[in-house]
Scaffold this motif. Structure first.
Motif, short mmCIF file in Angstrom:
data_model
loop_
_atom_site.label_atom_id
_atom_site.label_comp_id
_atom_site.label_asym_id
_atom_site.label_seq_id
_atom_site.Cartn_x
_atom_site.Cartn_y
_atom_site.Cartn_z
N ALA A 33 45.51 0.51 49.37
CA ALA A 33 44.66 1.38 50.20
C ALA A 33 45.50 2.30 51.09
CB ALA A 33 43.72 0.53 51.05
N GLY A 34 46.84 2.17 51.02
CA GLY A 34 47.71 3.03 51.81
C GLY A 34 47.92 2.59 53.24
N LEU A 35 47.60 1.33 53.55
CA LEU A 35 47.79 0.83 54.91
C LEU A 35 49.24 0.43 55.14
CD1 LEU A 35 44.62 -1.45 55.12
CD2 LEU A 35 44.85 0.95 55.82
N ASP A 36 49.72 0.56 56.37
CA ASP A 36 51.09 0.12 56.66
C ASP A 36 51.11 -1.14 57.52
OD1 ASP A 36 50.27 1.24 59.07
OD2 ASP A 36 52.06 2.48 59.33
N ARG A 37 49.93 -1.53 58.02
CA ARG A 37 49.82 -2.78 58.79
C ARG A 37 48.37 -3.22 58.81
NH1 ARG A 37 51.28 0.99 63.23
NH2 ARG A 37 53.23 0.60 62.23
N VAL A 38 48.18 -4.54 59.01
CA VAL A 38 46.84 -5.11 59.11
C VAL A 38 46.83 -6.06 60.29
CG1 VAL A 38 45.11 -6.56 57.98
CG2 VAL A 38 46.38 -4.89 56.63
N ARG A 39 45.91 -5.83 61.20
CA ARG A 39 45.76 -6.66 62.40
C ARG A 39 44.92 -7.89 62.07
NH1 ARG A 39 41.30 -6.11 66.64
NH2 ARG A 39 42.19 -6.96 68.54
N VAL A 40 45.21 -8.98 62.76
CA VAL A 40 44.36 -10.17 62.68
C VAL A 40 44.29 -10.79 64.07
CG1 VAL A 40 46.25 -11.70 61.90
CG2 VAL A 40 43.91 -12.37 61.51
N VAL A 41 43.07 -11.04 64.51
CA VAL A 41 42.85 -11.79 65.74
C VAL A 41 42.55 -13.21 65.28
CG1 VAL A 41 41.45 -12.06 67.82
CG2 VAL A 41 42.01 -9.76 66.98
N SER A 42 43.47 -14.11 65.57
CA SER A 42 43.45 -15.44 64.98
C SER A 42 42.64 -16.45 65.78
CB SER A 42 44.89 -15.94 64.87
OG SER A 42 44.95 -17.26 64.39
N HIS A 43 42.03 -17.36 65.06
CA HIS A 43 41.51 -18.58 65.65
C HIS A 43 42.76 -19.32 66.16
CE1 HIS A 43 39.10 -22.09 66.16
NE2 HIS A 43 39.61 -22.75 65.14
N PRO A 44 42.79 -19.79 67.41
CA PRO A 44 44.04 -20.37 67.94
C PRO A 44 44.73 -21.40 67.04
CG PRO A 44 42.49 -20.06 69.72
CD PRO A 44 41.75 -19.73 68.44
N GLU B 156 46.74 -12.33 68.91
CA GLU B 156 46.62 -11.12 68.10
C GLU B 156 47.92 -10.96 67.32
OE1 GLU B 156 45.29 -6.52 68.67
OE2 GLU B 156 46.45 -7.43 70.27
N LEU B 157 47.80 -10.81 66.01
CA LEU B 157 48.97 -10.69 65.14
C LEU B 157 48.82 -9.48 64.25
CD1 LEU B 157 47.93 -14.04 64.93
CD2 LEU B 157 50.38 -14.07 64.54
N GLU B 158 49.91 -9.16 63.56
CA GLU B 158 49.90 -8.02 62.67
C GLU B 158 50.73 -8.33 61.42
OE1 GLU B 158 50.02 -3.81 64.26
OE2 GLU B 158 52.08 -4.09 63.51
N PHE B 159 50.17 -8.01 60.27
CA PHE B 159 50.91 -8.11 59.02
C PHE B 159 51.52 -6.75 58.72
CE2 PHE B 159 47.91 -11.60 58.19
CZ PHE B 159 48.79 -12.56 57.72
N PRO B 160 52.85 -6.64 58.66
CA PRO B 160 53.42 -5.38 58.18
C PRO B 160 53.20 -5.31 56.67
CG PRO B 160 55.13 -6.89 59.01
CD PRO B 160 53.83 -7.60 59.10
N ILE B 161 52.82 -4.13 56.20
CA ILE B 161 52.57 -3.95 54.76
C ILE B 161 53.68 -3.05 54.23
CG2 ILE B 161 50.96 -3.14 53.02
CD1 ILE B 161 49.92 -5.55 54.68
#
Length: 167
Positions: A120-131, A161-166
């Motif tokens: 999809a052309g994303l360079d990162r994806v955010r995730v707000v995690s369950h602790p 709050e975390l982020e996956f680098p793509i």
């Protein structure tokens, strides 16, 4: 009488151990809702957050929702699923059935999510995690970027709050 419709099976991506990842369809909604509401990870103080949660057909149709299924089960038992929102880029949901945890299903879903994000052309994806899931996300490459404050009554606790680098 009723209308006749042709039903085709969604395309599946085969994986080891009789597991495949496929696009979710509206008919998966009840199974996904049961998986969320029945998750042991949301027991105790977290139970209220998912008690009335619903993954509806409308949600499945408007987001990129994928399921991991047991290909050895004639009913295609759902082992887990995730939802990728493109704008803004976020891993909205990721659940693995309690009895399927520890088998690599979560890692498989994260890798699949990354490939979808890349396509999809994303360079990162955010995730707000369950602790309790923070450790898992970090183990599969997510980087801690901050903390999302509690928002009672919907969410009564702070969340990482975390982020996956793509790449």
């Amino acid at each position: 009488m009723g209308r006749s419709t042709l039903c085709t099976m969604p395309r599946m991506t085969p994986t080891p151990r009789a597991t495949a990842v496929r696009r979710a369809v509206a008919g998966d909604a009840k199974r996904l809702t049961r998986l969320v509401r029945g998750s042991r990870a949301y027991g105790g103080p977290y139970a209220a957050m998912v008690a009335g949660y619903r993954v509806g057909p409308d949600y499945i149709e408007s987001h990129r929702v994928f399921v991991a299924v047991d290909t050895g089960d004639p009913a295609g038992r759902v082992l887990g699923f995730y939802s990728l929102v493109l704008a803004p880029p976020e891993l909205d949901l990721l659940f693995v059935a309690d009895g399927s945890q520890g088998r690599g299903i979560g890692r498989l879903l994260v890798e699949h999510m990354r490939s979808q994000a890349r396509a999809a052309g994303l360079d990162r994806v955010r995730v707000v995690s369950h602790p309790p899931a923070e450790g898992f996300y970090r183990s599969v490459g997510a980087l801690l970027t901050g903390t999302v404050s509690a928002n009672p009554p919907a969410v009564a606790w702070d969340r990482p709050e975390l982020e996956f680098p793509i790449a």
